[in-house]
Design an enzyme around this catalytic site. Structure first.
Site, PDB file in Angstrom:
ATOM      1  N   SER A 240       0.834  -1.201   0.000  1.00 50.36           N
ATOM      2  CA  SER A 240       0.000   0.000   0.000  1.00 50.36           C
ATOM      3  C   SER A 240       0.872   1.256   0.000  1.00 50.36           C
ATOM      4  O   SER A 240       2.053   1.226   0.366  1.00 50.36           O
ATOM      5  CB  SER A 240      -0.902   0.018   1.235  1.00 50.36           C
ATOM      6  N   THR A 241       0.254   2.366  -0.370  1.00 56.03           N
ATOM      7  CA  THR A 241       0.967   3.640  -0.344  1.00 56.03           C
ATOM      8  C   THR A 241       1.400   3.991   1.073  1.00 56.03           C
ATOM      9  O   THR A 241       2.511   4.487   1.291  1.00 56.03           O
ATOM     10  CB  THR A 241       0.084   4.748  -0.928  1.00 56.03           C
ATOM     11  N   GLU A 261       6.715  -0.163  -5.259  1.00 55.96           N
ATOM     12  CA  GLU A 261       5.566  -0.473  -6.113  1.00 55.96           C
ATOM     13  C   GLU A 261       4.332  -0.445  -5.220  1.00 55.96           C
ATOM     14  O   GLU A 261       4.038  -1.403  -4.513  1.00 55.96           O
ATOM     15  CB  GLU A 261       5.737  -1.851  -6.768  1.00 55.96           C
ATOM     16  N   CYS A 295      -2.785  -4.468  -7.971  1.00 58.59           N
ATOM     17  CA  CYS A 295      -2.441  -3.044  -7.985  1.00 58.59           C
ATOM     18  C   CYS A 295      -2.792  -2.420  -9.328  1.00 58.59           C
ATOM     19  O   CYS A 295      -2.992  -1.202  -9.424  1.00 58.59           O
ATOM     20  CB  CYS A 295      -0.964  -2.829  -7.655  1.00 58.59           C
ATOM     21  N   GLU A 395      -7.696   4.007  -3.085  1.00 61.79           N
ATOM     22  CA  GLU A 395      -7.671   2.655  -3.626  1.00 61.79           C
ATOM     23  C   GLU A 395      -8.332   1.713  -2.627  1.00 61.79           C
ATOM     24  O   GLU A 395      -7.895   1.600  -1.481  1.00 61.79           O
ATOM     25  CB  GLU A 395      -6.228   2.206  -3.868  1.00 61.79           C
TER      26      GLU A 395
END
Length: 509
Positions: A240-241, A261, A295, A395
């Site tokens: 995750s971010t 990523e 993703c 997301e």
């Protein structure tokens, strides 16, 4: 159902989730891994404690110099052998991926094929780790650049691609002369153990030392040991971010290198010039493949008003044909979400969509009944929304597809696509060359991946994979992504009896 595969990889009774080469350790806490397919506990896993971690690190350090001194084509031969063993174990490993993670068996097989493909790519690349030769401004001087191994590479992978993303990093890192330490997801530890056993077998057969390939298992604390360790030159992290920001901050504080990523919020733009037959296939697979837990999953469809109603009808028809259930049954298109936490996130998102003013074209919700063997099966849903809704800007790792209308020129759709924090994958469906070229120009998609007339999901290993903005900016897999796993060195050689200085500087003694 899965017992034969577990035995095939030596995963049967006591399972240790820490390994250096073929040596397995186990001093940490016990965790249970279960399948979202049927809710059953598969095995008890022994995680990595600090004692195990330090032991693994010492083994990695000891192996690194020997491995780096082996010629790169010889290292490529080891990766080639890994690919061969993956071919032999494709069905079993694909089934294990499907059962432990919950993706369809076809997708599990596809993930193993991706591992095979990157091994083939890396084997060829092992003879092509090239530098450049440059002309010096000084007479009788030669300049060139070359690449050297970094040392130890740490890999942190996510549950949604429990084996393929490791192989992207492992194959390139190994042919570049690095040793690897892998922290697999604690949600899919058996997949990681299976891969480590396969590679450890290759190393043992070639009489190579322990420590070239290492596996650690556990929660975020184990990952923190990796990111804080000055001995690890590069951390490649997928997730995750939020996780990526923590990794980036920690590694940057010690001036280490990262490949990140992270999250995606991927859109397909559908213009009036789109071939709707291929468009619907791309959109539906992108939205529901891996139950929306890629993703690169398609999160948003940005559709021109002239074809908006037609696209809605086609989507309704397509979603009506979806079969949801046990992913090992080849007739089913969609399997479960990974766990109850993912289900909760999905249900919360549905409430937020409604509260924001969105309307559901295809209703969502939890699927219950005897045909669903766990509490992790949900309905793929489509919601008509505005792009600026807060929930749309985030997301959600679930099969939720947002339908957004645009008016006017394709530039308006591109603006909508780009107006999210993430920048991983994107696509446009059009037969108009002007629209497609604009989409691929510097005024077009701001994502790391931009496709024309294919969906957002399903990248080939030949191209560099990664995204911009909150996706992290990293690149893995193909093209020249190998350079991230090496350190660049510029060399100048003076073969004269004089010492001319650059820029014409005079310095006489």
């Amino acid at each position: 159902m899965i017992e034969a595969e577990l035995q095939n990889f030596g995963i049967y009774q006591d399972v240790l989730g820490t390994s250096t080469g073929a040596q397995w350790l186990g001093h940490g806490d016990k965790i249970l891994t279960s399948s979202p397919v049927d809710g059953r506990t598969i095995r008890e896993i022994t995680t990595t404690d600090k004692q195990d971690y330090d032991f693994v690190m010492e083994k990695a350090k000891a192996a690194q110099s020997l491995w780096a001194n082996i010629p790169s084509p010889k290292r490529g031969e080891i990766v080639r052998q890994l690919g061969e063993k993956l071919r032999k174990n494709k069905n079993s490993l694909g089934k294990l991926v499907s059962y432990e993670m919950g993706k369809s068996y076809q997708e599990g097989l596809g993930e193993v094929q991706e591992m095979i493909d990157i091994c083939d790519f890396a084997t060829g690349l092992s003879r092509q780790l090239y530098g450049l030769t440059m002309h010096s401004e000084r007479p009788s001087h030669r300049m060139y650049e070359q690449y050297h191994p970094l040392g130890i590479v740490g890999i942190i992978s996510a549950f949604n691609f429990p084996v393929a993303v490791w192989s992207w990093n492992a194959s390139l890192a190994l042919i570049c002369g690095n040793v690897i330490i892998w922290k697999g997801s604690e949600k899919t530890p058996l997949c990681a153990i299976a891969c480590q056993r396969i590679l450890a077998e290759v190393l043992a057969e070639n009489k190579l030392p322990e420590g070239i390939s290492n596996l650690i298992t556990g929660d975020a604390q184990v990952g923190k040991w990796l990111t804080e360790d000055h001995r690890i030159a590069l951390i490649s992290a997928t997730g995750s971010t939020g996780m990526g920001k923590q990794v980036a901050t920690t590694v940057a504080s010690r001036l280490g290198k990262t490949i990140l990523e992270l999250g995606g919020n991927n859109a397909i733009i559908i213009t009036p010039y789109a071939d709707l037959k291929t468009t619907i296939i791309a959109a539906v697979f992108g939205a529901v493949g891996t139950a929306g837990q890629r993703c690169t999953s398609t999160r948003r469809l940005i559709v021109h008003e002239d074809i908006y109603e037609e696209v809605k009808l086609l989507l309704q028809k397509a979603y009506g044909q979806l079969k949801i259930g046990n992913p090992l049954n080849s007739e089913n298109h969609v399997g479960p979400l990974i766990d109850n936490e993912a289900v909760s996130s999905y249900l919360t998102a549905l409430k937020e969509i409604e509260q924001a003013g969105g309307t559901f074209l295809i209703e969502g919700g939890l699927l219950e009944g005897q045909e669903y063997e766990s509490n992790c099966y949900v309905k793929p849903t489509i919601a008509e929304v505005e792009n600026h809704y807060e929930i749309v800007q985030k997301e959600t790792f679930a099969p939720i597809l947002y339908l957004i209308k645009y008016k006017g020129e394709v530039s308006q759709a591109i603006t909508l696509q780009n107006t999210v924090p993430q920048g991983l994958s994107s696509a446009i469906m059009t037969t108009n060359i002007r629209e497609s070229e604009l989409f691929l120009s510097h005024n077009g998609s701001d994502c790391g991946i931009a496709n024309v007339n294919i969906g957002t999901s399903g990248a080939e290993i030949g191209g560099a994979f990664g995204g911009e903005k909150e996706t992290g900016g990293g690149r893995e897999s193909g093209s020249d992504a190998w350079k991230a796993y090496m350190r660049r060195q510029t060399n100048t050689i003076n073969y004269s009896t004089e010492l001319p200085l650059a820029q014409g500087i005079i310095f006489n003694l």
